[in-house]
Scaffold this motif. Sequence first.
Motif, mmCIF file in Angstrom:
data_model
loop_
_atom_site.group_PDB
_atom_site.id
_atom_site.type_symbol
_atom_site.label_atom_id
_atom_site.label_comp_id
_atom_site.label_asym_id
_atom_site.label_seq_id
_atom_site.Cartn_x
_atom_site.Cartn_y
_atom_site.Cartn_z
ATOM 1 N N PRO A 119 -0.970 23.257 14.554
ATOM 2 C CA PRO A 119 0.110 23.926 15.284
ATOM 3 C C PRO A 119 -0.383 25.249 15.873
ATOM 4 C CG PRO A 119 0.813 23.253 13.075
ATOM 5 C CD PRO A 119 -0.674 23.146 13.116
ATOM 6 N N GLN A 120 0.128 25.575 17.054
ATOM 7 C CA GLN A 120 -0.302 26.813 17.708
ATOM 8 C C GLN A 120 0.859 27.442 18.460
ATOM 9 O OE1 GLN A 120 -3.142 27.619 21.376
ATOM 10 N NE2 GLN A 120 -4.399 27.118 19.587
ATOM 11 N N GLY A 121 0.991 28.755 18.314
ATOM 12 C CA GLY A 121 1.995 29.515 19.045
ATOM 13 C C GLY A 121 1.357 30.215 20.235
ATOM 14 N N GLY A 122 1.383 31.552 20.216
ATOM 15 C CA GLY A 122 0.824 32.319 21.336
ATOM 16 C C GLY A 122 -0.671 32.531 21.251
ATOM 17 N N ASN A 123 -1.319 31.972 20.224
ATOM 18 C CA ASN A 123 -2.769 32.091 20.013
ATOM 19 C C ASN A 123 -3.210 33.551 19.936
ATOM 20 O OD1 ASN A 123 -5.412 31.325 19.596
ATOM 21 N ND2 ASN A 123 -5.828 30.797 21.721
ATOM 22 N N THR A 124 -2.454 34.352 19.201
ATOM 23 C CA THR A 124 -2.830 35.757 19.016
ATOM 24 C C THR A 124 -3.331 36.042 17.601
ATOM 25 O OG1 THR A 124 -0.570 36.383 18.382
ATOM 26 C CG2 THR A 124 -1.134 36.510 20.727
ATOM 27 N N GLY A 125 -3.371 35.022 16.735
ATOM 28 C CA GLY A 125 -3.807 35.221 15.357
ATOM 29 C C GLY A 125 -5.251 35.687 15.269
ATOM 30 N N LEU A 126 -5.557 36.434 14.213
ATOM 31 C CA LEU A 126 -6.864 37.088 14.100
ATOM 32 C C LEU A 126 -7.724 36.551 12.965
ATOM 33 C CD1 LEU A 126 -5.711 40.766 14.742
ATOM 34 C CD2 LEU A 126 -6.743 39.171 16.377
ATOM 35 N N VAL A 127 -7.322 35.418 12.359
ATOM 36 C CA VAL A 127 -8.122 34.870 11.265
ATOM 37 C C VAL A 127 -8.504 33.410 11.494
ATOM 38 C CG1 VAL A 127 -7.294 36.484 9.511
ATOM 39 C CG2 VAL A 127 -6.022 34.365 9.943
ATOM 40 N N GLY A 128 -8.313 32.915 12.708
ATOM 41 C CA GLY A 128 -8.727 31.547 13.033
ATOM 42 C C GLY A 128 -7.808 30.468 12.502
ATOM 43 N N GLY A 129 -6.574 30.816 12.168
ATOM 44 C CA GLY A 129 -5.657 29.828 11.629
ATOM 45 C C GLY A 129 -5.062 28.893 12.656
ATOM 46 N N GLN A 130 -5.202 29.225 13.941
ATOM 47 C CA GLN A 130 -4.517 28.487 14.993
ATOM 48 C C GLN A 130 -5.451 27.673 15.882
ATOM 49 O OE1 GLN A 130 -5.459 31.561 15.024
ATOM 50 N NE2 GLN A 130 -5.520 32.522 17.031
ATOM 51 N N VAL A 131 -6.744 27.625 15.550
ATOM 52 C CA VAL A 131 -7.680 26.876 16.392
ATOM 53 C C VAL A 131 -8.232 25.675 15.634
ATOM 54 C CG1 VAL A 131 -8.335 28.872 17.800
ATOM 55 C CG2 VAL A 131 -9.606 28.362 15.727
ATOM 56 N N PHE A 166 7.638 27.722 3.954
ATOM 57 C CA PHE A 166 7.061 27.525 5.288
ATOM 58 C C PHE A 166 6.692 28.845 5.963
ATOM 59 C CE2 PHE A 166 9.827 23.922 4.372
ATOM 60 C CZ PHE A 166 8.932 22.875 4.528
ATOM 61 N N VAL A 167 7.465 29.901 5.677
ATOM 62 C CA VAL A 167 7.122 31.211 6.235
ATOM 63 C C VAL A 167 5.872 31.722 5.525
ATOM 64 C CG1 VAL A 167 7.887 33.589 6.566
ATOM 65 C CG2 VAL A 167 9.526 31.709 6.789
ATOM 66 N N GLY A 168 4.837 31.976 6.275
ATOM 67 C CA GLY A 168 3.571 32.417 5.692
ATOM 68 C C GLY A 168 2.629 31.297 5.325
ATOM 69 N N ALA A 169 3.021 30.025 5.568
ATOM 70 C CA ALA A 169 2.172 28.885 5.193
ATOM 71 C C ALA A 169 1.134 28.535 6.252
ATOM 72 C CB ALA A 169 3.034 27.653 4.904
ATOM 73 N N GLU A 170 1.153 29.231 7.375
ATOM 74 C CA GLU A 170 0.155 29.060 8.437
ATOM 75 C C GLU A 170 0.051 27.611 8.915
ATOM 76 O OE1 GLU A 170 -3.553 31.142 7.747
ATOM 77 O OE2 GLU A 170 -2.578 32.537 6.394
ATOM 78 N N GLY A 171 1.198 26.932 8.989
ATOM 79 C CA GLY A 171 1.216 25.577 9.537
ATOM 80 C C GLY A 171 0.575 24.531 8.652
ATOM 81 N N THR A 172 0.413 24.817 7.371
ATOM 82 C CA THR A 172 -0.238 23.854 6.481
ATOM 83 C C THR A 172 0.754 22.928 5.773
ATOM 84 O OG1 THR A 172 -0.206 25.413 4.618
ATOM 85 C CG2 THR A 172 -2.174 25.414 6.040
ATOM 86 N N LEU A 173 2.060 23.211 5.895
ATOM 87 C CA LEU A 173 3.062 22.398 5.209
ATOM 88 C C LEU A 173 4.017 21.695 6.164
ATOM 89 C CD1 LEU A 173 4.093 24.805 2.292
ATOM 90 C CD2 LEU A 173 2.350 23.002 2.273
ATOM 91 N N GLY A 174 4.155 22.197 7.365
ATOM 92 C CA GLY A 174 5.072 21.629 8.343
ATOM 93 C C GLY A 174 5.053 22.468 9.602
ATOM 94 N N VAL A 175 5.862 22.048 10.588
ATOM 95 C CA VAL A 175 5.905 22.744 11.876
ATOM 96 C C VAL A 175 7.266 23.412 12.022
ATOM 97 C CG1 VAL A 175 5.712 22.519 14.374
ATOM 98 C CG2 VAL A 175 4.370 21.016 12.882
ATOM 99 N N ILE A 176 7.287 24.740 12.008
ATOM 100 C CA ILE A 176 8.522 25.474 12.255
ATOM 101 C C ILE A 176 8.882 25.313 13.729
ATOM 102 C CG2 ILE A 176 9.614 27.746 12.328
ATOM 103 C CD1 ILE A 176 7.828 28.566 9.983
ATOM 104 N N THR A 177 10.094 24.805 14.008
ATOM 105 C CA THR A 177 10.519 24.612 15.393
ATOM 106 C C THR A 177 11.612 25.586 15.812
ATOM 107 O OG1 THR A 177 11.967 22.837 14.597
ATOM 108 C CG2 THR A 177 9.840 22.192 15.551
ATOM 109 N N ALA A 178 12.313 26.190 14.854
ATOM 110 C CA ALA A 178 13.339 27.187 15.168
ATOM 111 C C ALA A 178 13.643 27.972 13.901
ATOM 112 C CB ALA A 178 14.611 26.533 15.703
ATOM 113 N N ALA A 179 14.305 29.110 14.074
ATOM 114 C CA ALA A 179 14.635 29.945 12.921
ATOM 115 C C ALA A 179 15.869 30.781 13.203
ATOM 116 C CB ALA A 179 13.458 30.856 12.570
ATOM 117 N N VAL A 180 16.593 31.098 12.143
ATOM 118 C CA VAL A 180 17.669 32.086 12.196
ATOM 119 C C VAL A 180 17.073 33.419 11.783
ATOM 120 C CG1 VAL A 180 19.955 32.760 11.376
ATOM 121 C CG2 VAL A 180 19.359 30.342 11.548
#
Length: 476
Positions: A75-87, A204-218
């Motif tokens: 999963p990838q958002g704006g690709n601004t992460g600094l630890v390589g979690g999104q590539v 899921f918050v803080g899981a860096e996409g390893t458990l599921g894909v967050i699609t929306a939030a309150v």
Amino acid sequence: MTQNLPGLDPALAERFAAIVGARYAVRAESDIEPYVHEPRGLFTGATSLVLRPGSVEEVSAIMKLATETRTPIVPQGGNTGLVGGQVPDRSGGQIVLSLSRLNRIREIDPVSNTVIAEAGVVLDVLHKAADEVDRLYPLSLASQGSCQIGGNLSSNAGGTGVVAYGNARELCLGVEVVLPTGEVLDDLRKLKKDNTGYDLKNLFVGAEGTLGVITAAVLKLYPKPKGREVAWVGLSSPAAALALFDRAQDLAGSALTAFELIGHLPMEFAIRHILDARPPLEGDWPWQVLMEISSGRSAEDARMLIEDILSAGFEAEQVGDAVIAASVGQANEFWRLREMLPETQKVEGASIKHDISVPIASIPDFIAQGAVAVASVCPEARVVCFGHMGDGNLHYNVSQPVGMASDAFLALYRDMNKAVHDVVRSMNGSISAEHGIGQLKRDELIATAPPIAIDLMRRVKAAFDPAGIMNPGKMI
């Protein structure tokens, strides 16, 4: 040119592409390039397919097929992460799942002080939407013009407002998540009190996409402050800054909305490299603080609070010099200096980063011991220390010595990390305060965290993602 990497079967790629349609299945090598590099250039991956779904149903179909075929998804958002979690990795067998098209603000409720935002909503867009209904979404990051809500939540982003409002986790009331199986967890409730079982959203918050894909939030909103004052302060030492912070908390309480500590060297870099930048203070201060007071009552109240704090600081000889912004423009210029600090360090050559947190009271000791640790690895290295003193999070970065080759300096990366992180751990701190674990810190986390903690995380991972398709190789 379309990539033909051996890791992803072309027939399978066609099945995935059909879910989103040809227009939103990115295959051309030139179009894929932005999705496989992260901002620091530390990690570069490879893929032959980027999927850009436009609905939760499409995300669900993608995940169901991924589990059935054991196809890894990143999963990838704006690709601004600094630890390589999104590539992705370099195998070519992982599919990048971009959430950028899920970019609707579904609802703003100023009475409940909530907003329901999809994962691809850019943080700055959310700020403006909240402002239009006279509300504030307080998460503030230097990358807010491009980072997205899904990524903010997946990395539990922090930023400058944590001292008053908390990080992304504290700002989230509920989530909508697509599980690896394709099932959808709809937990978009606006409740501030809910004790009905496990708090699933925080898995899921803080899981860096390893458990599921967050699609929306309150997300929580706040009334906009009626008064805001920003001051730049010169001090002799981190101990003086700590004493000033303690005083500011006592006098202002929750009205203290930012307290940023800045060392001499990052300020020197900023003045040297930012166009038209001028030092806010006269003189050569070894340490400086950017402090913000936000009052819910009035502009006069904010002004009185910041003047009282600074006056008491001068009287106690904690403050050497200070200036209160005379206009909104000057306040914004103060913040521009602070937010540009990471960029100006790049101009000075290679750097080794540390995103650490320690108990706030330990910050002066950490800075002193950290300097000794750095010198033990590279005596001429330049410490670039700045960050969110109000929540104990420092960006303790180390720039290469003048005249040293970048490659030779970066060869010291692991030794430098170990030396600095050993100091952090001796103070019961964290080696990852707000940037996450990703690939960069995965091995160190596994090697140094309590074995039972790693075991429990792996059990959770296995329960949610038995096929092991969710962002493999990240975090644990």
